[in-house]
Design an enzyme around this catalytic site. Structure first.
Site, short mmCIF file in Angstrom:
data_model
loop_
_atom_site.label_atom_id
_atom_site.label_comp_id
_atom_site.label_asym_id
_atom_site.label_seq_id
_atom_site.Cartn_x
_atom_site.Cartn_y
_atom_site.Cartn_z
N PHE A 1 0.74 -1.09 -0.01
CA PHE A 1 0.17 -0.19 0.03
C PHE A 1 0.97 1.31 0.01
O PHE A 1 1.79 1.30 0.83
CB PHE A 1 -0.89 0.13 1.37
CG PHE A 1 -2.14 0.92 1.28
CD1 PHE A 1 -3.18 0.72 0.43
CD2 PHE A 1 -1.91 2.12 1.83
CE1 PHE A 1 -4.27 1.79 0.51
CE2 PHE A 1 -2.81 3.18 1.95
CZ PHE A 1 -3.89 2.65 1.19
N ASP B 1 1.95 -4.68 9.09
CA ASP B 1 0.74 -3.88 8.77
C ASP B 1 -0.46 -4.74 8.97
O ASP B 1 -0.41 -5.54 7.84
CB ASP B 1 1.05 -3.03 7.50
CG ASP B 1 -0.22 -2.10 7.28
OD1 ASP B 1 -1.15 -2.28 7.74
OD2 ASP B 1 -0.08 -0.95 6.61
N TYR C 1 -10.96 1.70 10.63
CA TYR C 1 -11.86 2.15 9.74
C TYR C 1 -12.40 0.91 8.72
O TYR C 1 -13.19 1.03 7.89
CB TYR C 1 -12.15 3.32 9.11
CG TYR C 1 -10.74 3.76 8.12
CD1 TYR C 1 -10.61 3.19 6.90
CD2 TYR C 1 -9.70 4.61 8.69
CE1 TYR C 1 -9.30 3.11 6.22
CE2 TYR C 1 -8.59 4.66 7.96
CZ TYR C 1 -8.49 4.09 6.58
OH TYR C 1 -7.29 4.39 6.04
N LYS C 2 -11.59 -0.16 8.78
CA LYS C 2 -11.90 -1.27 7.55
C LYS C 2 -12.81 -2.41 8.24
O LYS C 2 -13.78 -2.00 8.44
CB LYS C 2 -10.53 -1.58 6.92
CG LYS C 2 -9.94 -0.54 6.08
CD LYS C 2 -8.40 -0.99 5.64
CE LYS C 2 -7.79 0.17 4.84
NZ LYS C 2 -6.50 -0.03 4.62
C1 LIG Z 1 -5.79 1.24 4.35
C2 LIG Z 1 -4.40 1.18 4.68
C3 LIG Z 1 -3.70 2.02 5.27
C4 LIG Z 1 -4.11 3.36 5.73
O1 LIG Z 1 -3.40 4.17 6.25
P1 LIG Z 1 -4.32 5.56 6.84
O2 LIG Z 1 -2.86 6.31 7.38
O3 LIG Z 1 -5.17 5.24 7.70
O4 LIG Z 1 -4.56 6.35 5.50
C5 LIG Z 1 -2.23 1.84 5.36
N1 LIG Z 1 -1.59 0.71 5.14
C6 LIG Z 1 -2.15 -0.43 4.40
C7 LIG Z 1 -1.63 -1.57 4.22
C8 LIG Z 1 -3.69 0.07 4.29
O5 LIG Z 1 -4.21 -1.10 3.57
#
Ligand SMILES: *Cc1c(COP(=O)(O)O)cnc(C)c1O
Length: 408
Positions: A124, A193, A218-219
């Site tokens: 990501f 992560d 939030y997921k």
């Molecule tokens: C959704 C996601 C994020 C989100 O990071 P935010 O700081 O909440 O925007 C980070 N890493 C991964 C792998 C994700 O899927």
């Protein structure tokens, strides 16, 4: 295969009753809980109470009386219970991006002789971006390597390896226990992560001996848009790790108002500023719901939904150019399924217009999440029938779907 097959699978679903706990709009099949979880019914009432009573009436006394000041640790303990961690090892704060920055910097502080961070390509984007910023600031080196080359890239200069347990695009899942042990055998720390893991897959952070982890509220935890994230630090590192964001909430005694920073020796050392209480309140409603379900049952049902979706798309939508991206083997995947298609954006938009909500990821991925608390196998059947209609009528080619919205 027909719809009755899906209904038979649903008849044995021990999680079916959770669907009523969510306030989902009628006529929608929501396949995007991996991006933004839906609203738990309890969250509305709890946020309203936090606003009207705790904030409106309690005013500043609510920091003590309503337990606001304890929220980062109280919620952290709930996430710990879902993740195989001890309650004192997890705290809720900030965003995943910010927590990654703090923990990766903390890893450099725990391995002072080592100056390299290793991360996989295809992760990501924020994970790479944040580490680029950190390495620039810390004078460290970032190695971005092919997933297959990660373990070979770890050497005696590697302070920490950062991997996302379940890849956001392909849903490919790392073997946490094996990878953690291999990284640690080379003297480096392992930072996971868990954005696509927590609330979706059974996870045993202590069991695999993880050093550090971050994840999202939030997921799959259904904490609401922009919900605070979490940070895990294994107990053995708590007294030595240093956050570079030495804000007052990470001080050993914030309300002593000392002149100089003195870090907390417990997980509060990973806090920085004042916790966002309204966001925490919504997230806590999601966590309390999640805690009622067995993580093994969640994972098993989620994989069953994924397997059915893959089978049905490949059989009922065959010949329309949809190509599965990511593993077919269930043990190697998380709970979203991605299909590549040259008109992937149009496919997703045409589905949304028909009440099936998924999302699109560049360059050509139509992505569908199968959150087990509110989806049934019959939903999967119905969604695939709507997808079949979109493919057969070529509804995805409509001019209105040619340009991308700001959020895809
Ligand atoms: C959704 C996601 C994020 C989100 O990071 P935010 O700081 O909440 O925007 C980070 N890493 C991964 C792998 C994700 O899927």
């Amino acid at each position: 295969m027909d719809r009755r097959h899906a209904e038979t699978l649903d008849a044995a679903d021990t999680l079916a009753s959770f669907r009523d706990a969510f306030d989902l709009p009628p006529g929608v099949i929501y396949l995007d809980g991996n991006s933004l979880g839906p609203l738990p019914r309890a969250a509305s009432a709890r946020v309203e109470r936090a606003v009207r009573e705790e904030w409106g009436q309690g005013l500043i006394t609510s920091w003590n009386a309503a337990g606001w000041i304890e929220a980062p640790q109280r919620l952290g303990a709930k996430i710990a219970a879902l993740s195989g961690a001890k309650s004192r090892e997890v705290v809720v704060a900030d965003s995943t991006s910010v927590n990654l920055f703090k923990l990766a910097a903390g890893a450099l502080s725990l391995r002072p002789g080592r100056r390299t961070i290793v991360i996989e390509s295809g992760n990501f984007p924020t994970d790479v971006y944040v580490l680029e910023g950190l390495c620039g600031l810390a004078g460290a080196t970032l190695k971005v390597v092919d997933p297959d080359a990660v373990l070979d890239a770890v050497d005696d200069d590697t302070a920490v390896v950062v991997l996302t347990h379940v890849n956001y695009k392909t849903a490919r899942r790392w073997d946490m226990a094996t990878v953690t042990a291999a990284v640690q055998a080379k003297g480096a720390l392992m930072l996971w992560d868990l954005c696509h893991t927590t609330g979706a897959l059974a996870c045993d952070l202590n069991g695999v001996g993880a050093d550090l982890a971050v994840g999202c509220g939030y997921k799959y935890l259904n904490g609401g848009p922009g919900a605070p994230a979490f940070a895990f630090v294994a107990e053995r590192h708590l007294s030595a790790i240093r956050s570079p964001l030495s804000g007052w909430m990470g001080h050993a005694q914030p309300f002593a108002f000392e002149e100089r920073y003195r870090p907390s020796a417990d997980i509060r050392g990973m806090l920085c500023g004042t916790p966002p209480i309204l966001g925490m309140t919504a997230l806590e409603a999601g966590l309390d719901l999640q805690l009622e379900a067995d993580p093994q049952a969640i994972e098993a049902k989620g994989l069953s939904l994924c397997r059915l979706f893959i089978d049905l798309v490949e059989s009922r939508c065959a010949g329309h150019g949809l190509t599965l991206t990511g593993p077919r083997e269930m043990r190697q995947r998380g709970l979203h399924v991605s299909f590549a298609h040259p008109k992937g954006y149009g496919v997703v938009q045409a589905l949304i217009a028909r009440g099936v909500i998924g999302d699109f990821r560049e360059p050509d991925i139509a992505r569908f999440g199968f959150s087990p608390l509110y989806l049934s196998h019959a939903d999967v059947w119905d969604a695939v029938e709507i997808l079949r209609d979109v493919m057969e009528t070529r509804a995805y080619a409509a001019a209105e779907f040619a340009t991308r919205a700001a959020v895809t």
